[in-house]
Motif scaffolding. Structure first.
Motif, mmCIF file in Angstrom:
data_model
loop_
_atom_site.group_PDB
_atom_site.id
_atom_site.type_symbol
_atom_site.label_atom_id
_atom_site.label_comp_id
_atom_site.label_asym_id
_atom_site.label_seq_id
_atom_site.Cartn_x
_atom_site.Cartn_y
_atom_site.Cartn_z
ATOM 1 N N ILE A 45 34.249 80.856 107.265
ATOM 2 C CA ILE A 45 33.982 80.984 108.814
ATOM 3 C C ILE A 45 32.631 80.297 109.416
ATOM 4 O O ILE A 45 32.764 79.721 110.450
ATOM 5 C CB ILE A 45 34.230 82.791 109.055
ATOM 6 C CG1 ILE A 45 35.528 83.156 108.669
ATOM 7 C CG2 ILE A 45 33.783 82.831 110.752
ATOM 8 C CD1 ILE A 45 35.501 84.782 108.595
ATOM 9 N N PHE A 46 31.546 80.794 108.475
ATOM 10 C CA PHE A 46 30.311 80.138 108.995
ATOM 11 C C PHE A 46 30.241 78.716 109.118
ATOM 12 O O PHE A 46 30.000 78.178 110.247
ATOM 13 C CB PHE A 46 29.388 80.870 108.513
ATOM 14 C CG PHE A 46 27.724 80.331 108.900
ATOM 15 C CD1 PHE A 46 27.290 80.301 110.202
ATOM 16 C CD2 PHE A 46 26.910 79.536 107.935
ATOM 17 C CE1 PHE A 46 26.243 79.816 110.530
ATOM 18 C CE2 PHE A 46 25.770 79.176 108.243
ATOM 19 C CZ PHE A 46 25.225 79.299 109.640
ATOM 20 N N LEU A 47 30.805 78.009 107.994
ATOM 21 C CA LEU A 47 30.649 76.431 108.155
ATOM 22 C C LEU A 47 31.713 75.830 109.168
ATOM 23 O O LEU A 47 31.436 74.820 109.806
ATOM 24 C CB LEU A 47 31.150 75.854 106.567
ATOM 25 C CG LEU A 47 29.903 76.221 105.671
ATOM 26 C CD1 LEU A 47 30.627 75.791 104.243
ATOM 27 C CD2 LEU A 47 28.914 75.330 105.934
ATOM 28 N N CYS A 48 32.957 76.477 109.329
ATOM 29 C CA CYS A 48 34.051 76.133 110.320
ATOM 30 C C CYS A 48 33.425 76.227 111.593
ATOM 31 O O CYS A 48 33.945 75.704 112.472
ATOM 32 C CB CYS A 48 35.183 77.016 110.105
ATOM 33 S SG CYS A 48 36.026 76.399 108.470
ATOM 34 N N THR A 49 32.396 77.234 111.915
ATOM 35 C CA THR A 49 31.865 77.355 113.198
ATOM 36 C C THR A 49 30.867 76.375 113.438
ATOM 37 O O THR A 49 30.707 75.760 114.456
ATOM 38 C CB THR A 49 31.123 78.815 113.345
ATOM 39 O OG1 THR A 49 32.166 79.772 112.904
ATOM 40 C CG2 THR A 49 30.953 79.192 114.865
ATOM 41 N N VAL A 50 30.069 76.116 112.518
ATOM 42 C CA VAL A 50 28.844 75.238 112.844
ATOM 43 C C VAL A 50 29.312 73.723 112.990
ATOM 44 O O VAL A 50 28.634 73.219 113.861
ATOM 45 C CB VAL A 50 27.864 75.383 111.447
ATOM 46 C CG1 VAL A 50 26.824 74.298 111.518
ATOM 47 C CG2 VAL A 50 27.359 76.690 111.491
ATOM 48 N N VAL A 51 30.186 73.363 112.175
ATOM 49 C CA VAL A 51 30.522 71.901 112.107
ATOM 50 C C VAL A 51 31.115 71.547 113.498
ATOM 51 O O VAL A 51 30.161 70.669 114.057
ATOM 52 C CB VAL A 51 31.476 71.669 111.021
ATOM 53 C CG1 VAL A 51 32.037 70.172 111.259
ATOM 54 C CG2 VAL A 51 30.766 71.717 109.640
ATOM 55 N N PRO A 52 31.696 72.105 114.061
ATOM 56 C CA PRO A 52 32.514 71.638 115.823
ATOM 57 C C PRO A 52 31.153 71.794 116.626
ATOM 58 O O PRO A 52 30.932 70.953 117.408
ATOM 59 C CB PRO A 52 33.676 72.366 116.050
ATOM 60 C CG PRO A 52 33.451 73.630 115.006
ATOM 61 C CD PRO A 52 32.801 73.179 113.650
ATOM 62 N N PHE A 53 30.469 73.019 116.680
ATOM 63 C CA PHE A 53 29.372 73.087 117.673
ATOM 64 C C PHE A 53 28.441 72.039 117.215
ATOM 65 O O PHE A 53 27.921 71.582 118.288
ATOM 66 C CB PHE A 53 28.863 74.604 117.423
ATOM 67 C CG PHE A 53 29.928 75.633 118.060
ATOM 68 C CD1 PHE A 53 30.046 75.545 119.495
ATOM 69 C CD2 PHE A 53 30.582 76.524 117.502
ATOM 70 C CE1 PHE A 53 30.816 76.228 120.102
ATOM 71 C CE2 PHE A 53 31.283 77.182 118.045
ATOM 72 C CZ PHE A 53 31.551 77.350 119.507
ATOM 73 N N TYR A 54 27.816 71.812 115.975
ATOM 74 C CA TYR A 54 26.848 70.706 116.013
ATOM 75 C C TYR A 54 27.255 69.531 116.410
ATOM 76 O O TYR A 54 26.363 68.588 117.004
ATOM 77 C CB TYR A 54 26.446 70.687 114.450
ATOM 78 C CG TYR A 54 25.347 69.772 114.026
ATOM 79 C CD1 TYR A 54 23.951 69.919 114.656
ATOM 80 C CD2 TYR A 54 25.479 68.699 113.357
ATOM 81 C CE1 TYR A 54 23.230 69.235 114.222
ATOM 82 C CE2 TYR A 54 24.349 67.809 112.992
ATOM 83 C CZ TYR A 54 23.371 68.078 113.589
ATOM 84 O OH TYR A 54 22.118 67.169 113.386
#
Lengths: 96, 183
Positions: B64-73
């Protein structure tokens, strides 16, 4: 009470120029039409930010520690000041 | 007080926020494991009758954390005019998931199986609503995390945030589904 230096015309919102300067020691007065320095055209808060920035040798990390703020917050403040400086410079050269 | 609750990123970001956020995610995973509940998406929280192995609870949080960070970054790199740092984006977004600890706590009071209307008591509805409030809090925190770490403000930021959140939710939901042996 500290007085704020006005830099925006209350009538038409253009940048104000300096018409006269006075020596507080001998009362000599100089008249003319001088542009305000770009930094003087910023708000007192922004000027204080720039002073802190210089005092911290331009280190946003140290500045964030001093101000008790996070690094991105200080970086965002700097970006806002850079934007404002750009607007003031364009205004003073008559571009906008 | 309101700023500290909804935008603590003005004061805290980077490595410290990341460490706190990771600790929070581990705690949410442990609470989910012991409370027989789990997170299978950025905004999803469910009860599981038999519970899940601890490694799945932990893996869910990581996904969940990785899937959140990637699009926002990626959005930050594309739309921001500032020099954004990965550690700020990851740190603030990790800390923004803090309310999920409280959502996981509500899982202890929720029944694993709801077979009929009789199972939906006032207590269950109240707990579900409380859990929902924590999810809304997490979304508000995530928006501020994105806005501060990427310096994206105004109406544009809301649209970008919604698109990124949808991408994160869909990708996290799909990746989490790969974890379960029966799916």
């Amino acid at each position: 009470m500290s007085k704020k230096l006005p830099h925006i015309c209350p009538s038409c919102s253009s940048l104000l120029n300096v018409k006269s300067l006075i020596c507080s020691h001998c009362d000599t007065e100089v008249s003319g039409n001088y542009n305000l320095p770009v930094l003087a055209s910023l708000t007192e808060e922004d000027q204080q930010f720039i002073i802190s920035f210089v005092k911290c040798s331009g280190s946003l990390k140290i500045m964030a520690q001093d101000l008790g703020l996070s690094y991105p917050t200080v970086r965002n403040m700097l970006d806002d000041v850079i934007l404002k400086l750009g607007v003031v410079q364009r205004k003073s050269t008559g571009e906008i | 007080m309101r700023t500290k609750l909804f935008n603590p990123f003005i004061y805290l970001a980077g490595g410290k926020a990341l460490a706190l956020g990771i600790a929070g995610m581990i705690m949410a995973a442990l609470l989910g494991f012991f409370g027989h509940s789990h997170f299978n998406g950025v905004l999803d929280f469910h009860k599981f009758r038999d519970g899940l192995p601890l490694y799945i609870s932990l893996a869910e949080q990581a996904i969940i954390f990785l899937c959140t960070v990637v699009p926002f970054y990626v959005a930050g790199r594309v739309f921001s005019t500032s020099q954004i740092r990965l550690v700020d984006v990851t740190g603030t977004l990790a800390l923004a998931r803090g309310p999920m600890i409280l959502t996981a706590v509500t899982g202890f009071g929720l029944p694993a199986d709801i077979r009929g209307l009789a199972d939906i008591t006032a207590g269950v509805i109240a707990l579900a609503l409380v859990g929902f409030v924590f999810v809304i809090w997490m979304v508000a925190l995530s928006y501020n995390a994105f806005s501060v770490s990427c310096n994206i403000k105004g109406s544009n930021s809301v649209s970008i945030f919604i698109v990124c959140l949808l991408i994160a939710e869909i990708s996290a939901f799909y990746c989490c589904s790969l974890l379960y042996p029966h799916s």
